[in-house]
Enzyme design. Structure first.
Site, PDB file in Angstrom:
ATOM      1  N   ASP A   1       0.847  -1.191   0.000  1.00 13.94           N
ATOM      2  CA  ASP A   1       0.000   0.000   0.000  1.00 13.94           C
ATOM      3  C   ASP A   1       0.883   1.241   0.000  1.00 13.94           C
ATOM      4  O   ASP A   1       2.052   1.187   0.395  1.00 13.94           O
ATOM      5  CB  ASP A   1      -0.938   0.031   1.213  1.00 13.94           C
ATOM      6  CG  ASP A   1      -1.901   1.207   1.142  1.00 13.94           C
ATOM      7  OD1 ASP A   1      -2.459   1.460   0.054  1.00 13.94           O
ATOM      8  OD2 ASP A   1      -2.076   1.907   2.154  1.00 13.94           O
ATOM      9  N   SER A   2       0.297   2.352  -0.406  1.00 12.99           N
ATOM     10  CA  SER A   2       1.014   3.624  -0.351  1.00 12.99           C
ATOM     11  C   SER A   2       1.333   4.011   1.095  1.00 12.99           C
ATOM     12  O   SER A   2       2.194   4.837   1.332  1.00 12.99           O
ATOM     13  CB  SER A   2       0.152   4.714  -0.997  1.00 12.99           C
ATOM     14  OG  SER A   2      -1.108   4.765  -0.347  1.00 12.99           O
TER      15      SER A   2
ATOM     16  N   CYS B   1      -3.570  -1.206  -2.452  1.00  9.87           N
ATOM     17  CA  CYS B   1      -3.863   0.205  -2.707  1.00  9.87           C
ATOM     18  C   CYS B   1      -4.706   0.352  -3.980  1.00  9.87           C
ATOM     19  O   CYS B   1      -4.306  -0.119  -5.055  1.00  9.87           O
ATOM     20  CB  CYS B   1      -2.531   0.936  -2.873  1.00  9.87           C
ATOM     21  SG  CYS B   1      -2.676   2.679  -3.256  1.00  9.87           S
TER      22      CYS B   1
ATOM     23  N   GLU C   1      -6.476   9.459   8.747  1.00 11.42           N
ATOM     24  CA  GLU C   1      -5.094   9.491   9.268  1.00 11.42           C
ATOM     25  C   GLU C   1      -4.943  10.462  10.434  1.00 11.42           C
ATOM     26  O   GLU C   1      -4.042  10.315  11.236  1.00 11.42           O
ATOM     27  CB  GLU C   1      -4.126   9.815   8.128  1.00 11.42           C
ATOM     28  CG  GLU C   1      -4.127   8.697   7.107  1.00 11.42           C
ATOM     29  CD  GLU C   1      -2.825   8.497   6.388  1.00 11.42           C
ATOM     30  OE1 GLU C   1      -1.938   9.351   6.477  1.00 11.42           O
ATOM     31  OE2 GLU C   1      -2.708   7.458   5.706  1.00 11.42           O
TER      32      GLU C   1
ATOM     33  N   CYS D   1     -11.227   2.603  -1.583  1.00 14.99           N
ATOM     34  CA  CYS D   1      -9.996   3.180  -1.036  1.00 14.99           C
ATOM     35  C   CYS D   1      -9.718   2.489   0.289  1.00 14.99           C
ATOM     36  O   CYS D   1     -10.645   2.238   1.068  1.00 14.99           O
ATOM     37  CB  CYS D   1     -10.160   4.681  -0.824  1.00 14.99           C
ATOM     38  SG  CYS D   1      -8.747   5.441  -0.005  1.00 14.99           S
TER      39      CYS D   1
ATOM     40  N   HIS E   1      -8.628   3.348   3.071  1.00 18.45           N
ATOM     41  CA  HIS E   1      -8.954   4.004   4.354  1.00 18.45           C
ATOM     42  C   HIS E   1     -10.443   4.037   4.666  1.00 18.45           C
ATOM     43  O   HIS E   1     -10.838   4.208   5.821  1.00 18.45           O
ATOM     44  CB  HIS E   1      -8.473   5.459   4.338  1.00 18.45           C
ATOM     45  CG  HIS E   1      -6.996   5.618   4.395  1.00 18.45           C
ATOM     46  ND1 HIS E   1      -6.158   5.078   3.443  1.00 18.45           N
ATOM     47  CD2 HIS E   1      -6.199   6.261   5.283  1.00 18.45           C
ATOM     48  CE1 HIS E   1      -4.901   5.405   3.752  1.00 18.45           C
ATOM     49  NE2 HIS E   1      -4.903   6.110   4.863  1.00 18.45           N
TER      50      HIS E   1
END
Ligand code: DGL
Length: 279
Positions: free
Chosen positions: A16-17, A79, A164, A198, A200
């Site tokens: 993942d990024s 990702c 985040e 996504c 997140h």
């Protein structure tokens, strides 16, 4: 901790990024606990969501080569942005040159395969980063498999920072969640299924669900990806036999391991150890 003793022949790579892919890894791990995994978060270069094709492709290819160097034969791009912007080129152009026996899988195809089972109306909404939505990868994949389905995308650039910064379950998140739900449903009022495209967004699912009208539901893709990976290994025993099964996970980051451990606690219920990747 330095990147030493990192060769894990036969672990499955999960990329993942940054941290978000941990939501996908959790689902994979709970379905396939016996396998070994290496997780790599490219935290030094995150976010990928608003980067160009060239950069996302370059960074993702570097990561894939890193996994191969560390003994992985199979890599999952957890990702969405990397799956949308880099996967196809890596599969078609790079893998044949690097090693035709290695495999790289993404998260968009497994999701696209399942949408027709989930939606009654045939109208699907995709929420994702700017890059994922602009790429139209979901539209293309879904329409390849289900030509009669309608796909509408909505970029939600504030949703990753909300997660985040640990604001995803706070009242401040309401504005941005409602704004994008209202926007996508105004583009197509027949949508009955919203895919959280996504890494997140699963953390926002409760809030998202609060703002959805009756009859519309939000779906996280982690389980779909995990089931698809399991199914892939059942159909490919020649790859499965190369995957070691000691139930371990080794975490790497391209940035600070201590920061990774701290932020990973948003996504995981357990404490972890992380190492700096030599990428
Ligand atoms: N992991 C990215 C994705 O799933 C979100 C974070 C980023 O923009 O890098 O699209």
């Amino acid at each position: 901790m330095e990147d030493k003793d990192t060769h894990r022949d036969g672990a499955i790579g999960v990329f993942d990024s940054g941290y978000g892919g941990l939501t996908v890894l959790s689902e994979i791990k709970s379905l396939m606990p016996e396998y070994d995994f290496i997780y790599l978060g490219d935290n030094a270069r995150t976010p990928y969501g608003n980067r160009s094709y060239e950069r996302v492709y370059e960074f993702t290819l570097e990561a894939v080569k890193w996994f191969f160097k560390h003994g992985c034969k199979l890599v999952v791009l957890a990702c969405n942005t990397a799956s949308a912007k880099a996967l196809r080129s890596i599969q078609q152009i790079d893998l044949p040159k690097i090693d035709i026996n290695n495999r790289v899988l993404g998260v968009i195809r497994p999701t696209a395969e399942n949408v027709s089972k989930i939606s009654q109306s045939g109208h699907i909404g995709i929420m994702g980063t700017e890059g994922t939505i602009q790429s139209k990868s979901y539209d293309i994949e879904i329409n390849k498999l289900h030509p009669h389905m309608f796909v509408t995308g909505e970029a939600c650039p504030m949703w990753v920072p909300l997660v985040e910064n640990r604001e995803y379950n706070k009242p401040g998140a309401d504005y941005f969640v409602k704004k994008h739900i209202d926007s996508i449903l105004s583009k197509d009022p027949l949508i009955d299924t919203i895919i959280l495209g996504c890494t997140h967004y699963p953390l926002l699912i409760e809030k998202i669900t609060d703002f959805l009208p009756k009859g519309v539901r939000a779906i996280s893709q982690g389980k779909l990806v995990a089931e698809s990976l399991k199914n892939y290994l059942e159909r490919h025993p020649e790859m499965d036999i190369l995957c070691t099964k000691n139930g371990t996970i080794t975490y790497f980051t391209t940035d600070s391991p201590s920061k990774f451990i701290e932020q990973a606690s948003i996504f995981l219920d357990e404490e972890i150890v992380a190492q700096k990747a030599d990428l």
